[in-house]
Design a protein around this motif. Structure first.
Motif, PDB file in Angstrom:
ATOM      1  N   ILE A  91      37.904  40.557  31.019  1.00 32.61           N
ATOM      2  CA  ILE A  91      38.893  40.652  32.088  1.00 32.61           C
ATOM      3  C   ILE A  91      40.029  41.545  31.610  1.00 32.61           C
ATOM      4  O   ILE A  91      40.801  41.168  30.732  1.00 32.61           O
ATOM      5  N   ALA A  92      40.106  42.735  32.182  1.00 32.92           N
ATOM      6  CA  ALA A  92      41.075  43.724  31.715  1.00 32.92           C
ATOM      7  C   ALA A  92      42.489  43.424  32.180  1.00 32.92           C
ATOM      8  O   ALA A  92      43.460  43.899  31.590  1.00 32.92           O
ATOM      9  N   GLY A  93      42.631  42.651  33.241  1.00 32.08           N
ATOM     10  CA  GLY A  93      43.981  42.367  33.725  1.00 32.08           C
ATOM     11  C   GLY A  93      43.977  41.399  34.888  1.00 32.08           C
ATOM     12  O   GLY A  93      42.934  41.052  35.435  1.00 32.08           O
ATOM     13  N   ILE A  94      45.166  40.946  35.223  1.00 29.31           N
ATOM     14  CA  ILE A  94      45.380  40.083  36.370  1.00 29.31           C
ATOM     15  C   ILE A  94      46.153  40.888  37.413  1.00 29.31           C
ATOM     16  O   ILE A  94      47.205  41.457  37.121  1.00 29.31           O
ATOM     17  N   VAL A  95      45.617  40.964  38.623  1.00 24.98           N
ATOM     18  CA  VAL A  95      46.209  41.753  39.694  1.00 24.98           C
ATOM     19  C   VAL A  95      46.900  40.818  40.674  1.00 24.98           C
ATOM     20  O   VAL A  95      46.302  39.867  41.178  1.00 24.98           O
ATOM     21  N   TRP A  96      48.175  41.089  40.933  1.00 26.03           N
ATOM     22  CA  TRP A  96      48.926  40.254  41.869  1.00 26.03           C
ATOM     23  C   TRP A  96      48.568  40.638  43.297  1.00 26.03           C
ATOM     24  O   TRP A  96      48.669  41.793  43.702  1.00 26.03           O
ATOM     25  N   ASN A  97      48.114  39.653  44.058  1.00 23.21           N
ATOM     26  CA  ASN A  97      47.750  39.850  45.459  1.00 23.21           C
ATOM     27  C   ASN A  97      48.272  38.646  46.231  1.00 23.21           C
ATOM     28  O   ASN A  97      47.594  37.636  46.327  1.00 23.21           O
ATOM     29  N   PRO A  98      49.517  38.732  46.761  1.00 18.27           N
ATOM     30  CA  PRO A  98      50.164  37.581  47.391  1.00 18.27           C
ATOM     31  C   PRO A  98      49.228  36.881  48.374  1.00 18.27           C
ATOM     32  O   PRO A  98      48.486  37.549  49.089  1.00 18.27           O
ATOM     33  N   PRO A  99      49.200  35.533  48.359  1.00 16.66           N
ATOM     34  CA  PRO A  99      50.126  34.653  47.625  1.00 16.66           C
ATOM     35  C   PRO A  99      49.607  34.206  46.262  1.00 16.66           C
ATOM     36  O   PRO A  99      50.103  33.223  45.719  1.00 16.66           O
ATOM     37  N   THR A 100      48.631  34.887  45.724  1.00 18.19           N
ATOM     38  CA  THR A 100      48.082  34.458  44.447  1.00 18.19           C
ATOM     39  C   THR A 100      47.737  35.680  43.606  1.00 18.19           C
ATOM     40  O   THR A 100      48.007  36.809  43.991  1.00 18.19           O
ATOM     41  N   SER A 101      47.153  35.445  42.451  1.00 21.33           N
ATOM     42  CA  SER A 101      46.736  36.543  41.581  1.00 21.33           C
ATOM     43  C   SER A 101      45.217  36.572  41.496  1.00 21.33           C
ATOM     44  O   SER A 101      44.543  35.571  41.746  1.00 21.33           O
ATOM     45  N   CYS A 102      44.668  37.729  41.161  1.00 22.32           N
ATOM     46  CA  CYS A 102      43.223  37.908  41.079  1.00 22.32           C
ATOM     47  C   CYS A 102      42.851  38.515  39.732  1.00 22.32           C
ATOM     48  O   CYS A 102      43.600  39.313  39.176  1.00 22.32           O
ATOM     49  N   ALA A 103      41.701  38.125  39.238  1.00 17.87           N
ATOM     50  CA  ALA A 103      41.205  38.684  37.981  1.00 17.87           C
ATOM     51  C   ALA A 103      40.452  39.980  38.265  1.00 17.87           C
ATOM     52  O   ALA A 103      39.800  40.117  39.295  1.00 17.87           O
ATOM     53  N   TRP A 104      40.552  40.942  37.345  1.00 17.42           N
ATOM     54  CA  TRP A 104      39.815  42.194  37.450  1.00 17.42           C
ATOM     55  C   TRP A 104      38.868  42.285  36.260  1.00 17.42           C
ATOM     56  O   TRP A 104      39.292  42.423  35.122  1.00 17.42           O
ATOM     57  N   ALA A 105      37.566  42.201  36.547  1.00 20.39           N
ATOM     58  CA  ALA A 105      36.558  42.272  35.497  1.00 20.39           C
ATOM     59  C   ALA A 105      36.239  43.725  35.186  1.00 20.39           C
ATOM     60  O   ALA A 105      35.761  44.464  36.044  1.00 20.39           O
ATOM     61  N   ALA A 106      36.528  44.152  33.960  1.00 22.18           N
ATOM     62  CA  ALA A 106      36.296  45.543  33.578  1.00 22.18           C
ATOM     63  C   ALA A 106      34.878  45.770  33.068  1.00 22.18           C
ATOM     64  O   ALA A 106      34.351  46.880  33.171  1.00 22.18           O
ATOM     65  N   ARG A 107      34.262  44.738  32.515  1.00 26.89           N
ATOM     66  CA  ARG A 107      32.909  44.877  31.978  1.00 26.89           C
ATOM     67  C   ARG A 107      32.246  43.507  31.982  1.00 26.89           C
ATOM     68  O   ARG A 107      32.840  42.522  31.550  1.00 26.89           O
ATOM     69  N   VAL A 108      31.015  43.457  32.459  1.00 26.34           N
ATOM     70  CA  VAL A 108      30.262  42.213  32.522  1.00 26.34           C
ATOM     71  C   VAL A 108      28.956  42.420  31.762  1.00 26.34           C
ATOM     72  O   VAL A 108      28.204  43.353  32.041  1.00 26.34           O
ATOM     73  N   LEU A 109      28.696  41.554  30.792  1.00 24.54           N
ATOM     74  CA  LEU A 109      27.486  41.643  29.978  1.00 24.54           C
ATOM     75  C   LEU A 109      26.616  40.427  30.238  1.00 24.54           C
ATOM     76  O   LEU A 109      27.097  39.286  30.159  1.00 24.54           O
TER      77      LEU A 109
ATOM     78  N   ASP B 182      31.320  33.368  46.893  1.00 27.38           N
ATOM     79  CA  ASP B 182      31.228  33.871  48.262  1.00 27.38           C
ATOM     80  C   ASP B 182      30.843  35.342  48.260  1.00 27.38           C
ATOM     81  O   ASP B 182      31.122  36.076  47.304  1.00 27.38           O
ATOM     82  N   ALA B 183      30.204  35.779  49.332  1.00 27.23           N
ATOM     83  CA  ALA B 183      29.843  37.192  49.457  1.00 27.23           C
ATOM     84  C   ALA B 183      31.118  38.025  49.498  1.00 27.23           C
ATOM     85  O   ALA B 183      32.081  37.672  50.176  1.00 27.23           O
ATOM     86  N   PRO B 184      31.164  39.122  48.745  1.00 31.65           N
ATOM     87  CA  PRO B 184      32.384  39.945  48.729  1.00 31.65           C
ATOM     88  C   PRO B 184      32.603  40.669  50.046  1.00 31.65           C
ATOM     89  O   PRO B 184      31.657  40.963  50.784  1.00 31.65           O
ATOM     90  N   LYS B 185      33.877  40.936  50.329  1.00 32.27           N
ATOM     91  CA  LYS B 185      34.253  41.675  51.527  1.00 32.27           C
ATOM     92  C   LYS B 185      35.071  42.893  51.125  1.00 32.27           C
ATOM     93  O   LYS B 185      35.773  42.873  50.119  1.00 32.27           O
ATOM     94  N   ILE B 186      34.965  43.949  51.921  1.00 34.02           N
ATOM     95  CA  ILE B 186      35.746  45.157  51.653  1.00 34.02           C
ATOM     96  C   ILE B 186      37.225  44.840  51.821  1.00 34.02           C
ATOM     97  O   ILE B 186      37.643  44.237  52.804  1.00 34.02           O
ATOM     98  N   PHE B 187      37.999  45.201  50.814  1.00 32.71           N
ATOM     99  CA  PHE B 187      39.435  44.926  50.816  1.00 32.71           C
ATOM    100  C   PHE B 187      40.191  46.225  51.082  1.00 32.71           C
ATOM    101  O   PHE B 187      40.011  47.212  50.379  1.00 32.71           O
ATOM    102  N   VAL B 188      41.018  46.205  52.113  1.00 34.49           N
ATOM    103  CA  VAL B 188      41.846  47.358  52.463  1.00 34.49           C
ATOM    104  C   VAL B 188      43.298  46.967  52.270  1.00 34.49           C
ATOM    105  O   VAL B 188      43.823  46.143  53.028  1.00 34.49           O
ATOM    106  N   PRO B 189      43.978  47.496  51.249  1.00 35.96           N
ATOM    107  CA  PRO B 189      45.395  47.152  51.025  1.00 35.96           C
ATOM    108  C   PRO B 189      46.237  47.537  52.228  1.00 35.96           C
ATOM    109  O   PRO B 189      46.031  48.586  52.849  1.00 35.96           O
ATOM    110  N   GLN B 190      47.144  46.655  52.583  1.00 32.81           N
ATOM    111  CA  GLN B 190      48.046  46.930  53.694  1.00 32.81           C
ATOM    112  C   GLN B 190      49.213  47.771  53.212  1.00 32.81           C
ATOM    113  O   GLN B 190      49.888  47.417  52.246  1.00 32.81           O
ATOM    114  N   CYS B 191      49.429  48.906  53.874  1.00 33.27           N
ATOM    115  CA  CYS B 191      50.532  49.796  53.504  1.00 33.27           C
ATOM    116  C   CYS B 191      51.843  49.235  54.045  1.00 33.27           C
ATOM    117  O   CYS B 191      51.926  48.804  55.194  1.00 33.27           O
ATOM    118  N   LYS B 192      52.850  49.245  53.183  1.00 37.11           N
ATOM    119  CA  LYS B 192      54.163  48.788  53.617  1.00 37.11           C
ATOM    120  C   LYS B 192      54.838  49.867  54.465  1.00 37.11           C
ATOM    121  O   LYS B 192      54.721  51.056  54.191  1.00 37.11           O
TER     122      LYS B 192
END
Length: 238
Positions: A20-38, A220-230
């Motif tokens: 896990i290369a980092g934790i990404v903040w995505n209100p109202p919670t945070s998400c893990a970002w997997a950089a490599r899976v073996l 759960d099956a993944p869904k396409i995520f589109v960041p909302q522009c401020k």
């Protein structure tokens, strides 16, 4: 990092190491970002890439079990019931992980961890919990879009001593003097750099370690995520 052994899954039984290369903040919670899976299964690798959009790679997990003298007990861990009445010898599982690609194999890291269930004095399994772990994936060759998915987990959790991870036997990837990757064989070198960065994450100083036992996970099956522009706010002065 997340190290697991799955006894049953849509891709069958397999071992998995997630960097896990980092934790990404995505209100109202945070998400893990997997950089490599073996994973040590071709089918699990295919499932991770095609179905979940993960950067999965096939690897071998070579395991051995040995004894080793225990170090002086840690006061904080003793309060939690870990190590205060430990025997002089500790059974440990040694895991050597190597990535495989075609006929070639590259050593990634070696992991040493206490053998689960080997100490009778560790009767406390920890509380039973339920949680949802939102995560990001995608932006890979199989899934160019950014994806978001959730893992619903039921398990028992308790703090444990961090695993020990040490340097691999492979050399560092080659780079140009300006730090940029050579254009010749760039895909191979880029993968070597990505592997080297994953090793850096694995060798970083541990902060906290948890053991998840009696684990059941539903992804759960993944869904396409589109960041909302401020919306831009304009200012004027008089």
């Amino acid at each position: 990092m997340f190290l697991a052994r799955y006894h049953d899954s849509p891709a069958g039984a397999f071992d998995e190491l997630v960097v896990i290369a980092g934790i990404v903040w995505n209100p109202p919670t945070s998400c893990a970002w997997a950089a490599r899976v073996l994973v040590n299964s071709v089918e699990a690798c295919r499932h991770g890439r095609k179905e979940v959009g993960l950067p999965s790679h096939v690897a071998t997990f070579s395991k051995t079990i040995g004894d080793e003298p225990l170090a002086r007990s840690n006061g904080f861990l003793s309060v939690l019931g870990i190590g205060s009445t430990a025997p002089k010898q500790e059974n440990r599982r040694e895991i050597e992980i190597s990535e495989t690609k075609g006929s070639s194999t590259r050593h990634l890291c070696s992991i040493s961890m206490p053998l689960t269930g080997s100490h009778k004095h560790h009767k406390w399994m920890g509380p039973a919990i339920r949680m949802s772990l939102p995560s990001f994936s995608g932006q890979t060759e199989d899934h160019p879009d950014l994806l978001k998915y959730s893992c619903k987990v039921e398990c028992r959790v308790r703090p444990v001593k961090p695993a020990r991870i040490w340097n691999p036997r492979t050399s560092e990837p080659q780079e140009c003097s300006d730090g940029k990757i050579n254009s010749v064989g760039s895909n191979v070198l880029a993968d070597s750099v990505a592997q080297s960065q994953s090793i850096s994450v694995l060798l970083s100083k541990p902060i906290f370690a948890l053991e998840f036992s009696s684990l059941r996970m539903h992804v759960d099956a993944p869904k396409i995520f589109v960041p909302q522009c401020k919306k831009e706010v304009g200012y004027s002065s008089t």
